[in-house]
Structures are given as structure tokens and as C-alpha cells.
Scaffold this motif. Structure first.
Motif, mmCIF file in Angstrom:
data_model
loop_
_atom_site.group_PDB
_atom_site.id
_atom_site.type_symbol
_atom_site.label_atom_id
_atom_site.label_comp_id
_atom_site.label_asym_id
_atom_site.label_seq_id
_atom_site.Cartn_x
_atom_site.Cartn_y
_atom_site.Cartn_z
ATOM 1 N N MET A 286 43.781 -15.425 26.931
ATOM 2 C CA MET A 286 42.044 -14.893 27.396
ATOM 3 C C MET A 286 41.304 -16.277 27.776
ATOM 4 O O MET A 286 41.167 -16.907 26.313
ATOM 5 C CB MET A 286 41.060 -14.218 26.663
ATOM 6 N N ASN A 287 40.611 -17.415 27.756
ATOM 7 C CA ASN A 287 41.309 -18.507 28.209
ATOM 8 C C ASN A 287 39.451 -18.497 28.478
ATOM 9 O O ASN A 287 38.713 -18.127 29.255
ATOM 10 C CB ASN A 287 41.936 -19.701 29.121
ATOM 11 N N CYS A 288 38.456 -19.037 27.850
ATOM 12 C CA CYS A 288 37.426 -19.202 27.668
ATOM 13 C C CYS A 288 36.755 -20.218 26.712
ATOM 14 O O CYS A 288 37.557 -20.946 25.960
ATOM 15 C CB CYS A 288 37.270 -18.029 26.251
ATOM 16 N N PRO A 289 36.380 -20.735 27.626
ATOM 17 C CA PRO A 289 35.539 -22.156 27.779
ATOM 18 C C PRO A 289 34.674 -21.976 26.115
ATOM 19 O O PRO A 289 33.827 -23.121 25.797
ATOM 20 C CB PRO A 289 34.568 -22.891 28.660
ATOM 21 N N ARG B 183 40.769 -11.056 18.301
ATOM 22 C CA ARG B 183 40.959 -11.274 19.559
ATOM 23 C C ARG B 183 41.583 -10.296 20.988
ATOM 24 O O ARG B 183 41.578 -9.877 21.730
ATOM 25 C CB ARG B 183 41.896 -12.917 19.892
ATOM 26 N N ARG B 184 42.213 -9.525 20.007
ATOM 27 C CA ARG B 184 43.207 -8.202 20.368
ATOM 28 C C ARG B 184 41.556 -7.146 21.427
ATOM 29 O O ARG B 184 42.196 -7.132 22.117
ATOM 30 C CB ARG B 184 43.754 -7.525 19.685
ATOM 31 N N TYR C 63 45.438 -3.324 22.982
ATOM 32 C CA TYR C 63 44.497 -3.502 22.643
ATOM 33 C C TYR C 63 43.870 -2.790 20.997
ATOM 34 O O TYR C 63 42.918 -3.158 20.753
ATOM 35 C CB TYR C 63 43.022 -3.408 23.879
ATOM 36 N N GLY C 64 44.035 -2.104 20.700
ATOM 37 C CA GLY C 64 43.642 -1.281 19.673
ATOM 38 C C GLY C 64 43.641 0.811 19.749
ATOM 39 O O GLY C 64 43.841 1.013 20.987
ATOM 40 N N PRO C 65 43.269 0.855 19.146
ATOM 41 C CA PRO C 65 42.957 2.293 18.711
ATOM 42 C C PRO C 65 41.531 2.994 19.435
ATOM 43 O O PRO C 65 40.585 2.102 19.219
ATOM 44 C CB PRO C 65 43.089 3.089 17.130
#
Length: 52
Positions: free
Chosen positions: A1-4, A27-28, A50-52
Motif C-alpha cells: 500500500m503506497n500512501c502519502p 499494516r496487514r 489479511y488476518g482472521p
């Protein structure tokens, strides 16, 4: 994820838990949330990576 946004700004918005279950990688989890809203899919179809 590219975020400014700087990481410090986002980190300040996340809770710091010292009780209960061990926290997942922020982040995940955030990537999973962003991916869900980008695709418009139902939560049950979001990938387990991405997690449970």
C-alpha cells in the motif's frame, strides 16, 4: 500500500493494547480493509492473509 500519509500519523490513530489477544500486524489489517473497500467484496471473501 503506497500512501502519502506518514506512518507516525497513522500509528497515532491506532490503539495500543496491553490486554487481551495479541495484536495483528497493523499494516496487514489495514491492507485488508483497503482491499475490501476497493473491490467491494463481502467481508467473508476477503483473503485470510489479511488476518482472521
Amino acid at each position: 500500500m503506497n500512501c502519502p500519509m506518514p506512518k507516525e500519523f497513522v500509528r497515532a490513530l491506532l490503539p495500543e493494547s496491553s490486554r487481551g489477544r495479541k495484536r495483528l500486524d497493523d499494516r496487514r489489517v489495514l491492507n485488508g480493509i483497503v482491499g475490501k473497500f476497493r473491490t467491494g467484496t463481502a467481508w467473508r471473501y476477503v483473503s485470510d492473509r489479511y488476518g482472521p
